[in-house]
Motif scaffolding. Structure first.
Motif, PDB file in Angstrom:
ATOM      1  N   CYS A 166       7.215  -2.389  28.115  1.00  0.00           N
ATOM      2  CA  CYS A 166       5.890  -1.523  28.371  1.00  0.00           C
ATOM      3  C   CYS A 166       5.164  -2.312  29.339  1.00  0.00           C
ATOM      4  CB  CYS A 166       5.382  -1.343  27.177  1.00  0.00           C
ATOM      5  SG  CYS A 166       6.132  -0.367  25.850  1.00  0.00           S
ATOM      6  N   GLU A 168       2.111  -2.617  31.774  1.00  0.00           N
ATOM      7  CA  GLU A 168       0.728  -2.253  31.981  1.00  0.00           C
ATOM      8  C   GLU A 168       0.726  -2.009  33.846  1.00  0.00           C
ATOM      9  OE1 GLU A 168       1.251  -5.272  30.822  1.00  0.00           O
ATOM     10  OE2 GLU A 168       0.430  -6.722  32.365  1.00  0.00           O
ATOM     11  N   VAL A 171       0.514   1.288  34.895  1.00  0.00           N
ATOM     12  CA  VAL A 171      -0.331   2.392  34.404  1.00  0.00           C
ATOM     13  C   VAL A 171      -0.759   3.532  35.147  1.00  0.00           C
ATOM     14  CG1 VAL A 171      -2.347   1.158  35.401  1.00  0.00           C
ATOM     15  CG2 VAL A 171      -2.751   2.634  33.067  1.00  0.00           C
ATOM     16  N   LEU A 187       9.050  -3.824  23.855  1.00  0.00           N
ATOM     17  CA  LEU A 187       8.235  -5.241  24.281  1.00  0.00           C
ATOM     18  C   LEU A 187       6.780  -4.817  24.863  1.00  0.00           C
ATOM     19  CD1 LEU A 187       8.066  -8.136  24.857  1.00  0.00           C
ATOM     20  CD2 LEU A 187       8.970  -7.878  27.046  1.00  0.00           C
ATOM     21  N   ILE A 188       5.841  -5.448  23.794  1.00  0.00           N
ATOM     22  CA  ILE A 188       4.491  -5.233  24.091  1.00  0.00           C
ATOM     23  C   ILE A 188       3.861  -6.538  24.497  1.00  0.00           C
ATOM     24  CG2 ILE A 188       2.251  -4.579  23.274  1.00  0.00           C
ATOM     25  CD1 ILE A 188       4.167  -2.198  23.401  1.00  0.00           C
ATOM     26  N   PRO A 190       0.634  -9.438  25.455  1.00  0.00           N
ATOM     27  CA  PRO A 190      -0.542  -9.739  25.211  1.00  0.00           C
ATOM     28  C   PRO A 190      -1.727  -9.136  25.874  1.00  0.00           C
ATOM     29  CG  PRO A 190       0.132 -11.537  26.774  1.00  0.00           C
ATOM     30  CD  PRO A 190       1.249 -10.426  26.563  1.00  0.00           C
ATOM     31  N   GLU A 191      -3.031  -9.504  25.434  1.00  0.00           N
ATOM     32  CA  GLU A 191      -4.128  -9.153  25.920  1.00  0.00           C
ATOM     33  C   GLU A 191      -4.040  -9.228  27.532  1.00  0.00           C
ATOM     34  OE1 GLU A 191      -7.505 -10.590  23.579  1.00  0.00           O
ATOM     35  OE2 GLU A 191      -6.542  -9.311  21.764  1.00  0.00           O
ATOM     36  N   GLY A 192      -3.843 -10.368  27.749  1.00  0.00           N
ATOM     37  CA  GLY A 192      -3.800 -10.815  29.312  1.00  0.00           C
ATOM     38  C   GLY A 192      -2.696 -10.271  30.003  1.00  0.00           C
ATOM     39  N   GLY A 193      -1.861  -9.565  29.335  1.00  0.00           N
ATOM     40  CA  GLY A 193      -0.399  -8.912  30.222  1.00  0.00           C
ATOM     41  C   GLY A 193       0.606  -9.947  30.393  1.00  0.00           C
ATOM     42  N   PHE A 194       1.356  -9.334  31.274  1.00  0.00           N
ATOM     43  CA  PHE A 194       2.560 -10.314  31.562  1.00  0.00           C
ATOM     44  C   PHE A 194       2.087 -10.951  32.793  1.00  0.00           C
ATOM     45  CE2 PHE A 194       4.526  -7.008  28.980  1.00  0.00           C
ATOM     46  CZ  PHE A 194       5.221  -7.582  28.104  1.00  0.00           C
ATOM     47  N   VAL A 211       8.574   1.351  31.282  1.00  0.00           N
ATOM     48  CA  VAL A 211       7.832   2.292  31.015  1.00  0.00           C
ATOM     49  C   VAL A 211       6.204   2.032  31.328  1.00  0.00           C
ATOM     50  CG1 VAL A 211       9.634   3.373  29.767  1.00  0.00           C
ATOM     51  CG2 VAL A 211       7.727   2.399  28.721  1.00  0.00           C
ATOM     52  N   SER A 212       5.625   3.503  31.593  1.00  0.00           N
ATOM     53  CA  SER A 212       4.296   3.646  31.564  1.00  0.00           C
ATOM     54  C   SER A 212       3.968   4.143  30.393  1.00  0.00           C
ATOM     55  CB  SER A 212       3.782   4.054  32.871  1.00  0.00           C
ATOM     56  OG  SER A 212       2.294   4.740  32.811  1.00  0.00           O
ATOM     57  N   GLY A 214       1.251   6.087  30.183  1.00  0.00           N
ATOM     58  CA  GLY A 214       0.083   6.822  30.166  1.00  0.00           C
ATOM     59  C   GLY A 214      -0.874   6.134  31.339  1.00  0.00           C
ATOM     60  N   ARG A 216      -4.086   5.269  31.026  1.00  0.00           N
ATOM     61  CA  ARG A 216      -5.167   4.280  30.722  1.00  0.00           C
ATOM     62  C   ARG A 216      -4.600   2.908  30.383  1.00  0.00           C
ATOM     63  NH1 ARG A 216      -6.784   9.351  29.522  1.00  0.00           N
ATOM     64  NH2 ARG A 216      -5.026   9.530  27.976  1.00  0.00           N
ATOM     65  N   LEU A 218      -3.903   0.491  27.384  1.00  0.00           N
ATOM     66  CA  LEU A 218      -4.267   0.277  26.165  1.00  0.00           C
ATOM     67  C   LEU A 218      -4.163  -1.127  25.557  1.00  0.00           C
ATOM     68  CD1 LEU A 218      -1.411   2.891  25.091  1.00  0.00           C
ATOM     69  CD2 LEU A 218      -3.879   3.325  25.710  1.00  0.00           C
ATOM     70  N   ALA A 223      -1.079   0.027  21.985  1.00  0.00           N
ATOM     71  CA  ALA A 223       0.231   0.305  22.778  1.00  0.00           C
ATOM     72  C   ALA A 223       1.472  -0.067  22.026  1.00  0.00           C
ATOM     73  CB  ALA A 223       0.118  -0.818  24.003  1.00  0.00           C
TER      74      ALA A 223
HETATM   75  N1  SAH Z   1      -4.927  -7.476  30.591  1.00  0.00           N
HETATM   76  C1  SAH Z   1      -3.912  -6.511  30.953  1.00  0.00           C
HETATM   77  C2  SAH Z   1      -3.706  -5.413  29.869  1.00  0.00           C
HETATM   78  C3  SAH Z   1      -2.763  -5.806  28.836  1.00  0.00           C
HETATM   79  S1  SAH Z   1      -2.625  -4.525  27.542  1.00  0.00           S
HETATM   80  C4  SAH Z   1      -4.428  -5.649  32.187  1.00  0.00           C
HETATM   81  O1  SAH Z   1      -5.643  -5.403  32.272  1.00  0.00           O
HETATM   82  O2  SAH Z   1      -3.703  -5.176  33.180  1.00  0.00           O
HETATM   83  C5  SAH Z   1      -1.380  -5.195  26.499  1.00  0.00           C
HETATM   84  C6  SAH Z   1      -0.102  -4.711  26.601  1.00  0.00           C
HETATM   85  O3  SAH Z   1      -0.014  -3.615  26.334  1.00  0.00           O
HETATM   86  C7  SAH Z   1       0.537  -4.547  28.165  1.00  0.00           C
HETATM   87  O4  SAH Z   1       1.241  -6.012  28.230  1.00  0.00           O
HETATM   88  C8  SAH Z   1       1.726  -3.663  27.888  1.00  0.00           C
HETATM   89  O5  SAH Z   1       2.908  -4.053  27.322  1.00  0.00           O
HETATM   90  C9  SAH Z   1       0.949  -2.664  26.906  1.00  0.00           C
HETATM   91  N2  SAH Z   1       0.486  -1.561  27.576  1.00  0.00           N
HETATM   92  C10 SAH Z   1      -0.968  -1.387  27.654  1.00  0.00           C
HETATM   93  N3  SAH Z   1      -1.340  -0.248  28.329  1.00  0.00           N
HETATM   94  C11 SAH Z   1      -0.043   0.140  29.034  1.00  0.00           C
HETATM   95  C12 SAH Z   1       0.094   1.287  29.854  1.00  0.00           C
HETATM   96  N4  SAH Z   1      -0.544   2.263  30.434  1.00  0.00           N
HETATM   97  N5  SAH Z   1       1.408   1.314  30.354  1.00  0.00           N
HETATM   98  C13 SAH Z   1       2.516   0.469  29.894  1.00  0.00           C
HETATM   99  N6  SAH Z   1       2.116  -0.441  28.991  1.00  0.00           N
HETATM  100  C14 SAH Z   1       0.863  -0.731  28.499  1.00  0.00           C
END
Ligand code: SAH
Length: 239
Positions: A166, A168, A171, A187-188, A190-194, A211-212, A214, A216, A218, A223
């Motif tokens: 997953c 981000e 998106v 795989l999800i 953290p708040e800071g993303g990958f 994958v996305s 959607g 927004r 999340l 997520a």
């Molecule tokens: N801080 C990051 C967001 C992390 S969201 C930023 O602003 O870009 C936390 C996790 O949720 C992400 O690492 C991803 O695995 C998942 N996630 C949240 N929204 C998503 C989306 N629209 N598509 C795919 N993965 C998503």
């Protein structure tokens, strides 16, 4: 005989089998729920389906239950792991609870470059999984694994297991889940993303499908539930 309590027990279950209880379980049954001899309790152990047991000795020190009839078959979830980067305590608890309800077989906290969690307490998370299984009518409790570094996990990634990554960064793009049957993991991050390096590493892993989720971004806990829903409806046991 009716039962208003469901309990997970780490004990064999079968007709006529007697079952002991932990101190906490005995306290819950006899002090909180006020059960008495002759009352029923539903039991499951993650392998033998659900059983109706009768309270034989309603005693907090030396309680005895005895299995009567099987009330449901064993239903184990598909071979799906949830890998997630631990976040704040309450949200991590939420992820474990929801993953149990949604039907994950194994829950693995992964440490990524931007993981900013407080220390993860596996026992506590495992207890949340047990409670969620008791509450949702399930007969299976997913194992909560020890935390592992994402890089190490990817280095020894099993050949046959597909990975729903997953990402981000995708998106809003039309990147839905495709791919094969068989064992999977979600795989999800953290708040800071990958990190860029992690994204690069994942793009090189042939089992990974980015994958996305959607249009927004999340929060990680949302997520996790969304990704498990997508997987279960396309590849899992809601099809
Ligand atoms: N801080 C990051 C967001 C992390 S969201 C930023 O602003 O870009 C936390 C996790 O949720 C992400 O690492 C991803 O695995 C998942 N996630 C949240 N929204 C998503 C989306 N629209 N598509 C795919 N993965 C998503």
């Amino acid at each position: 005989m009716k039962a208003k309590v469901r309990l997970y027990v780490d004990h064999p279950l079968g007709a006529g089998q007697t079952v002991g209880l932990s101190r906490e379980q005995a306290h819950y049954l006899f002090a909180v729920m006020r059960l008495e001899a002759g009352d029923g309790v539903l039991l499951f152990n993650g392998e033998a389906g659900e059983w109706l047991a009768e309270v034989i000795v309603a005693n907090k020190r030396n309680p005895v239950l005895e299995c009567r009839t099987q009330t449901g078959p064993q239903v184990s979830p598909p071979d799906l792991w949830l890998l997630f980067a631990p976040i704040k305590k309450a949200r991590t608890d939420f992820i474990v609870e929801k993953a149990t309800e949604m039907g994950a077989r194994r829950i693995v906290p992964v440490l990524t470059e931007f993981t900013n969690a407080e220390r993860v307490k596996i026992d506590r998370l495992q207890a949340h999984a047990v409670e969620a299984a008791e509450q949702c009518g399930g007969t299976f409790v997913p194992k909560v694994a020890e935390p592992v570094k994402l890089a190490n996990l990817l280095d020894m990634w099993p050949q046959e297991r597909s990975l729903m990554f997953c990402n981000e960064a995708l998106v809003g793009e039309d990147r839905k889940l495709a791919g094969t049957r068989g064992p999977w993991a979600v795989l999800i991050g953290p708040e800071g993303g990958f990190s860029d390096a992690e994204r690069q590493r994942l793009s090189e892993l042939s089992q990974a499908h980015a994958v996305s989720l959607g249009p927004r971004i999340l929060r990680a806990d949302t997520a996790a539930v969304a990704a498990l829903t997508v997987w279960q409806t396309t590849h899992g046991d809601w099809q």
